[in-house]
Design a protein around this motif. Structure first.
Motif, short mmCIF file in Angstrom:
data_model
loop_
_atom_site.label_atom_id
_atom_site.label_comp_id
_atom_site.label_asym_id
_atom_site.label_seq_id
_atom_site.Cartn_x
_atom_site.Cartn_y
_atom_site.Cartn_z
N ARG A 127 0.83 -1.22 0.00
CA ARG A 127 0.00 0.00 0.00
C ARG A 127 0.86 1.26 0.00
N LEU A 128 1.91 1.26 0.85
CA LEU A 128 2.75 2.45 0.92
C LEU A 128 3.53 2.68 -0.37
N GLU A 129 4.00 1.59 -0.99
CA GLU A 129 4.70 1.74 -2.27
C GLU A 129 3.76 2.31 -3.33
N LEU A 130 2.51 1.86 -3.32
CA LEU A 130 1.52 2.37 -4.27
C LEU A 130 1.25 3.85 -4.02
N LYS A 131 1.08 4.24 -2.77
CA LYS A 131 0.83 5.66 -2.43
C LYS A 131 2.03 6.51 -2.84
N ARG A 132 3.20 6.00 -2.61
CA ARG A 132 4.42 6.73 -2.97
C ARG A 132 4.51 6.89 -4.49
N LYS A 133 4.18 5.83 -5.20
CA LYS A 133 4.23 5.87 -6.67
C LYS A 133 3.21 6.87 -7.22
N VAL A 134 2.00 6.84 -6.66
CA VAL A 134 0.95 7.77 -7.10
C VAL A 134 1.39 9.21 -6.87
N ALA A 135 1.92 9.49 -5.71
CA ALA A 135 2.36 10.86 -5.39
C ALA A 135 3.51 11.28 -6.31
N ALA A 136 4.42 10.36 -6.61
CA ALA A 136 5.56 10.71 -7.47
C ALA A 136 5.12 10.93 -8.91
N GLU A 137 4.20 10.09 -9.40
CA GLU A 137 3.76 10.23 -10.79
C GLU A 137 2.93 11.48 -11.01
N GLU A 138 2.03 11.76 -10.08
CA GLU A 138 1.15 12.91 -10.25
C GLU A 138 1.77 14.20 -9.74
N GLY A 139 2.71 14.08 -8.82
CA GLY A 139 3.33 15.27 -8.24
C GLY A 139 2.36 16.07 -7.39
N VAL A 140 1.26 15.43 -7.00
CA VAL A 140 0.22 16.09 -6.23
C VAL A 140 -0.04 15.28 -4.97
N ILE A 141 -0.10 15.98 -3.87
CA ILE A 141 -0.43 15.34 -2.61
C ILE A 141 -1.88 15.70 -2.29
N THR A 142 -2.68 14.68 -2.00
CA THR A 142 -4.08 14.92 -1.67
C THR A 142 -4.33 14.61 -0.21
N TYR A 143 -5.40 15.18 0.30
CA TYR A 143 -5.80 14.95 1.69
C TYR A 143 -6.10 13.47 1.94
N ARG A 165 4.73 10.54 11.66
CA ARG A 165 3.28 10.74 11.71
C ARG A 165 2.96 12.21 11.97
N ARG A 166 3.69 12.84 12.88
CA ARG A 166 3.48 14.28 13.15
C ARG A 166 3.80 15.12 11.92
N GLU A 167 4.88 14.79 11.23
CA GLU A 167 5.23 15.52 10.01
C GLU A 167 4.13 15.39 8.96
N LEU A 168 3.62 14.18 8.81
CA LEU A 168 2.56 13.95 7.82
C LEU A 168 1.27 14.63 8.22
N MET A 169 0.99 14.72 9.51
CA MET A 169 -0.20 15.43 9.98
C MET A 169 -0.11 16.91 9.65
N GLU A 170 1.09 17.48 9.73
CA GLU A 170 1.28 18.88 9.37
C GLU A 170 0.97 19.10 7.88
N ILE A 171 1.47 18.20 7.06
CA ILE A 171 1.19 18.30 5.62
C ILE A 171 -0.31 18.17 5.38
N SER A 172 -0.94 17.24 6.07
CA SER A 172 -2.37 17.00 5.93
C SER A 172 -3.17 18.22 6.36
N GLU A 216 -2.17 21.32 6.28
CA GLU A 216 -1.97 22.36 5.26
C GLU A 216 -2.90 22.14 4.07
N LEU A 217 -3.15 20.89 3.73
CA LEU A 217 -4.01 20.58 2.59
C LEU A 217 -5.46 20.95 2.88
N ASN A 218 -5.91 20.71 4.10
CA ASN A 218 -7.26 21.05 4.52
C ASN A 218 -8.32 20.54 3.55
#
Length: 156
Positions: free
Chosen positions: A66-82, A114-121, A123-125
């Protein structure tokens, strides 16, 4: 009379020796019972840990995929979603539940990521964000978590 005294003295000596042997036997029995209870408790803990480790190893394989898939999606699209951040946060929360298997140092590291990722999350709101810097942070977070999961020390 002397014979009676000698026989009562011998009888008392035998009684005292028997009492001492009995007390020593009681002490040995109590220590043996305590050791047996400790061994039984250790066996139960070892069984519970083995079951947890088996569950963790089964979960770990799916989590890595799952994490490899999420990483691949984020890298291919260059977009981080909530939702993407929340999916990874859910995986991190699940990993925290395996505190008996994962070392305390790695649990602390997972909590930090987890705290770092929560900060990113936060920001996305709830929106998509096309931000190269957040994409890189996300990639580093997921990579670090994948490295922990792939450690040899967590294998069966």
């Amino acid at each position: 009379m002397i014979e009676i005294l000698k026989s009562s003295l011998i009888g008392n000596m035998i009684g005292i020796v028997s009492l001492i042997v009995g007390i020593i036997s009681l002490i040995i029995t109590i220590k043996t019972m305590r050791s047996a209870k400790r061994i039984e408790r250790d066996i139960k803990e070892a069984e519970a840990k083995a079951v947890d480790k088996d569950r963790f190893n089964k979960y770990k394989e799916g989590c890595i995929k799952r994490l490899e898939l999420k990483r691949k999606v984020a890298a291919e699209e260059g977009v981080i979603t909530y939702p993407l951040c929340n999916d990874v946060l859910a995986s991190l929360n699940d990993l925290r539940g395996y505190g008996r298997i994962i070392s305390e140092k790695d649990i602390d590291f997972i909590n930090e990521k987890r705290r770092e990722l929560m900060e990113i999350s936060k920001e996305l709101n709830g929106q998509k964000k096309d931000n190269w810097e957040d994409s890189q942070k996300f990639d580093v977070i997921v990579s670090d978590i994948l490295n922990i999961l792939r450690k040899g020390e967590y294998a069966l």
